[in-house]
Design a protein around this motif. Sequence first.
Motif, PDB file in Angstrom:
ATOM      1  N   TYR A  32       0.835  -1.155   0.007  1.00 58.87           N
ATOM      2  CA  TYR A  32       0.021   0.085   0.024  1.00 58.87           C
ATOM      3  C   TYR A  32       0.633   1.243   0.035  1.00 58.87           C
ATOM      4  O   TYR A  32       1.649   1.416   0.774  1.00 58.87           O
ATOM      5  CB  TYR A  32      -1.059   0.004   1.176  1.00 58.87           C
ATOM      6  N   ILE A  33       0.936   2.180  -1.158  1.00 62.48           N
ATOM      7  CA  ILE A  33       1.559   3.452  -1.099  1.00 62.48           C
ATOM      8  C   ILE A  33       0.309   4.217  -1.376  1.00 62.48           C
ATOM      9  O   ILE A  33       0.231   4.687  -2.471  1.00 62.48           O
ATOM     10  CB  ILE A  33       2.487   3.175  -2.126  1.00 62.48           C
ATOM     11  N   PHE A  34       0.047   5.168  -0.285  1.00 63.68           N
ATOM     12  CA  PHE A  34      -1.081   6.192  -0.406  1.00 63.68           C
ATOM     13  C   PHE A  34      -2.292   5.408  -1.084  1.00 63.68           C
ATOM     14  O   PHE A  34      -2.976   4.526  -0.587  1.00 63.68           O
ATOM     15  CB  PHE A  34      -0.715   7.491  -1.135  1.00 63.68           C
ATOM     16  N   GLY A  35      -2.719   5.902  -2.332  1.00 66.66           N
ATOM     17  CA  GLY A  35      -3.782   5.568  -3.100  1.00 66.66           C
ATOM     18  C   GLY A  35      -3.757   4.433  -3.933  1.00 66.66           C
ATOM     19  O   GLY A  35      -4.618   3.832  -4.466  1.00 66.66           O
ATOM     20  N   TRP A  36      -2.340   3.851  -3.956  1.00 69.34           N
ATOM     21  CA  TRP A  36      -2.181   2.634  -4.845  1.00 69.34           C
ATOM     22  C   TRP A  36      -1.951   1.457  -3.827  1.00 69.34           C
ATOM     23  O   TRP A  36      -1.456   1.418  -2.986  1.00 69.34           O
ATOM     24  CB  TRP A  36      -0.576   2.776  -5.684  1.00 69.34           C
ATOM     25  N   VAL A  37      -2.394   0.452  -4.603  1.00 70.40           N
ATOM     26  CA  VAL A  37      -2.374  -1.077  -3.955  1.00 70.40           C
ATOM     27  C   VAL A  37      -1.526  -1.840  -5.110  1.00 70.40           C
ATOM     28  O   VAL A  37      -2.042  -2.101  -6.297  1.00 70.40           O
ATOM     29  CB  VAL A  37      -3.594  -1.597  -3.695  1.00 70.40           C
ATOM     30  N   PHE A  38      -0.506  -2.391  -4.666  1.00 72.89           N
ATOM     31  CA  PHE A  38       0.478  -3.121  -5.624  1.00 72.89           C
ATOM     32  C   PHE A  38       0.370  -4.592  -5.188  1.00 72.89           C
ATOM     33  O   PHE A  38       0.491  -4.852  -3.989  1.00 72.89           O
ATOM     34  CB  PHE A  38       1.753  -2.799  -5.727  1.00 72.89           C
ATOM     35  N   ILE A  91     -10.366 -12.650 -10.200  1.00 66.22           N
ATOM     36  CA  ILE A  91     -10.621 -11.316 -10.652  1.00 66.22           C
ATOM     37  C   ILE A  91     -10.065 -10.663  -9.330  1.00 66.22           C
ATOM     38  O   ILE A  91     -10.345 -10.814  -8.181  1.00 66.22           O
ATOM     39  CB  ILE A  91     -12.151 -10.986 -10.590  1.00 66.22           C
ATOM     40  N   MET A  92      -9.088  -9.577  -9.757  1.00 64.08           N
ATOM     41  CA  MET A  92      -8.619  -8.665  -8.676  1.00 64.08           C
ATOM     42  C   MET A  92      -8.994  -7.353  -8.984  1.00 64.08           C
ATOM     43  O   MET A  92      -9.057  -6.491  -9.731  1.00 64.08           O
ATOM     44  CB  MET A  92      -7.074  -8.594  -9.108  1.00 64.08           C
ATOM     45  N   ASN A  93      -9.729  -6.798  -7.676  1.00 65.18           N
ATOM     46  CA  ASN A  93     -10.210  -5.602  -7.493  1.00 65.18           C
ATOM     47  C   ASN A  93      -8.916  -4.548  -7.198  1.00 65.18           C
ATOM     48  O   ASN A  93      -8.484  -4.696  -5.936  1.00 65.18           O
ATOM     49  CB  ASN A  93     -11.047  -5.280  -6.526  1.00 65.18           C
ATOM     50  N   MET A  94      -8.199  -3.799  -7.655  1.00 63.50           N
ATOM     51  CA  MET A  94      -7.018  -3.052  -7.518  1.00 63.50           C
ATOM     52  C   MET A  94      -7.439  -1.720  -6.552  1.00 63.50           C
ATOM     53  O   MET A  94      -6.401  -1.019  -6.186  1.00 63.50           O
ATOM     54  CB  MET A  94      -6.292  -2.505  -8.759  1.00 63.50           C
ATOM     55  N   GLN A  95      -8.853  -1.481  -6.431  1.00 66.20           N
ATOM     56  CA  GLN A  95      -9.059  -0.141  -5.869  1.00 66.20           C
ATOM     57  C   GLN A  95      -9.608  -0.733  -4.444  1.00 66.20           C
ATOM     58  O   GLN A  95     -10.113  -1.542  -4.127  1.00 66.20           O
ATOM     59  CB  GLN A  95     -10.230   0.494  -6.601  1.00 66.20           C
ATOM     60  N   GLU A  96      -9.749   0.271  -3.375  1.00 68.67           N
ATOM     61  CA  GLU A  96     -10.111  -0.127  -2.161  1.00 68.67           C
ATOM     62  C   GLU A  96     -11.606   0.598  -2.066  1.00 68.67           C
ATOM     63  O   GLU A  96     -12.034   1.010  -0.830  1.00 68.67           O
ATOM     64  CB  GLU A  96      -9.131   1.023  -1.174  1.00 68.67           C
ATOM     65  N   VAL A  97     -12.180   0.219  -2.879  1.00 70.01           N
ATOM     66  CA  VAL A  97     -13.957   0.373  -2.739  1.00 70.01           C
ATOM     67  C   VAL A  97     -14.257  -1.043  -3.323  1.00 70.01           C
ATOM     68  O   VAL A  97     -13.808  -1.698  -4.071  1.00 70.01           O
ATOM     69  CB  VAL A  97     -14.450   1.545  -3.667  1.00 70.01           C
ATOM     70  N   LYS A  98     -15.615  -1.492  -2.758  1.00 72.66           N
ATOM     71  CA  LYS A  98     -16.131  -2.518  -3.114  1.00 72.66           C
ATOM     72  C   LYS A  98     -16.968  -2.447  -4.807  1.00 72.66           C
ATOM     73  O   LYS A  98     -17.363  -1.315  -4.905  1.00 72.66           O
ATOM     74  CB  LYS A  98     -17.381  -2.861  -2.318  1.00 72.66           C
TER      75      LYS A  98
END
Length: 476
Positions: free
Chosen positions: A78-84, A396-403
Motif C-alpha cells: 500500500y502506497i497512499f492511493g495505490w495498491v500493488f 478477478i482482482m479489484n485494485m481499488q479500495e472500494v467494493k
Amino acid sequence: MGSPVQKRKSTNPQSLAVQSDELYAARQKIHVRSVSGLFANWRWVLVWLTQILYYGLPWLTWNDRQAVLFHLTERKFYIFGWVFWPQDVFYLAILLIISAYALFFFTAIAGRLWCGYACPQTVYTEIFLWIEEKIEGDHNKRRKLEAAPMDGRKFALRSAKYTVWALFSLWTGFTLVAYFTPLAELLQSAATFSFGSWEIFWILFYGGFTYLFAGVLREQVCKYMCPYARFQSVMFDPDTLVVTYDEERGEARGARKKGVDPRSIGMGDCIDCGICVQVCPTGIDIRNGLQYECIGCAACIDGCDQVMDKMGYPRGLIRYSTENALKKHWGRREIVMHVLRPRTLIYGGILALVCLALLWGLATRTDLRIDVIRDRAMLAREVQGGLIENVYQLQIMNMQEVKRVLDIRVSGLDGIRLDGPQRVEVQPASTESVTVQVRVPPEAGAPGSHEIFFDVSVTDDPKVAVREQTTFHLPR
C-alpha cells in the motif's frame, strides 16, 4: 582520474616486518571536528528530510489504513492511493533501473553526492556524532576523554551516550518493521511486549547494525565495506565535479601572520592549519589529491573557507571543481559547459525517459485485473442439448479500495454463452475466484482451438473494464 597515491614497497627482506606492521596497523579513532557552512547546512537539510520521511510515513493514514505499508502477509504493498500486488513486479524493476541510472547520472556530474549527503551511513553517522558531541563535548574534549582513565565521570558520560545510541537504534529498527507490520499492531505488541519472533529479530537486527555502523565502525564502512568506493573511478572522468585542492594556489604551505601577502614571502594560500583533515569524517588529507576514501561531503570546503575568511584570502582553495578545470584554469561557465557533456546528457535523457515510463504506467494502470485459467483436466465435453462446454476459473482482482460489483461477459464464437455467475461482488483491494462454464453449439467452428474473450466491467461504471483473451477447444 585521481587514484590514491600508493607507497612503493621495498623488496628488501629486512624491511618486510616493518611493512607488515603498516599493512595491519590498528585503527586510529577519528574525533571529527564539527563545522558549519553552506555544505554542512545542506547535509543537515538532507538529514532532516530523509528522517522525517523515514520515521513519519508509518504514522500517516490513508483510507482508514496505514498510508505506506508493505504487507507481506496479505502480499500487498500500500502506497497512499495505490495498491500493488505480486503481479506488479514490473514497477519494482522500473524503480531499480531508475536508481541505477540516477547513480550513474549524478556520479558522472558531481562524484559521490549520494555518499556525501543522502547515504544512510552518512546520515546516521551525522546523527550519532551530534548525540556524541552534545553529551561528551567538542572534538578536543572527546579526544581527552578517550585518553583519560576510566573514572566516575567518564563512565557516566559513556553510559549516557551508549544508552541514547541504543534507544535511537531500537527506534530505528522498530520503524523499519512498521513498514511491514501495521503500526497499530506493533504499538499493541510494544505495550504488552508480545512481539512475534520475526518482528523481534528485525528490530534487533536493523537496530544493531545501525548502532554498529553509525556508532562504532563509522568511516570504516565507507573505506573498507562499501563497494561503491571501489568502483567509483570507472564513473569519473576529467570533467566530473569533485572536491579538489588547488595545489597551484595553495603551495607552498606554511604558517604566517594574518594580513601577510603570501606571495611576498614565497608561499601559497594554505597556512597548513589542518582544519580540512580535522573535519573529514574519513580522516583523509584532501591536499594529497582525490582518494577513494573521500565521500564528497565537502566538510573540508566549509572548514577551509572559514580559515580563508579569517586570513582575508579568497575562498575556494578547496572547492568543487574538475581535473580539466584546474589544469586549464576554467571559469564557472566553462565548467558548467563541460559538466553538461554527451555522457551526462545521455544518462539524463535515459533517466528522464524511464521516469516518464513509470509515470505513464501508473497513470494508465487499470483498476481491474483478470487471470483466466482453463480447466485442463477436461478440455471439452458435450452437455445437454448437444452443446460443447469448456470450464474456466476466473481470478478477478479489484485494485481499488472500494467494493465493486462486476459484470462478466464472453464473446468470440457464434452462439457462445456463459453458464455460471455473470455478476460478482469483489471486496476492496481483494481477489475473487469464480468458476464459469462456457458453451457453444458444435457448428460454431471447426475442431480445434478458437480465440474467445472474457469482458469484466464495473456495473455502475462500464468505462472501468478489462478484456482477457483465452482459447475454447472444440473436439473432433
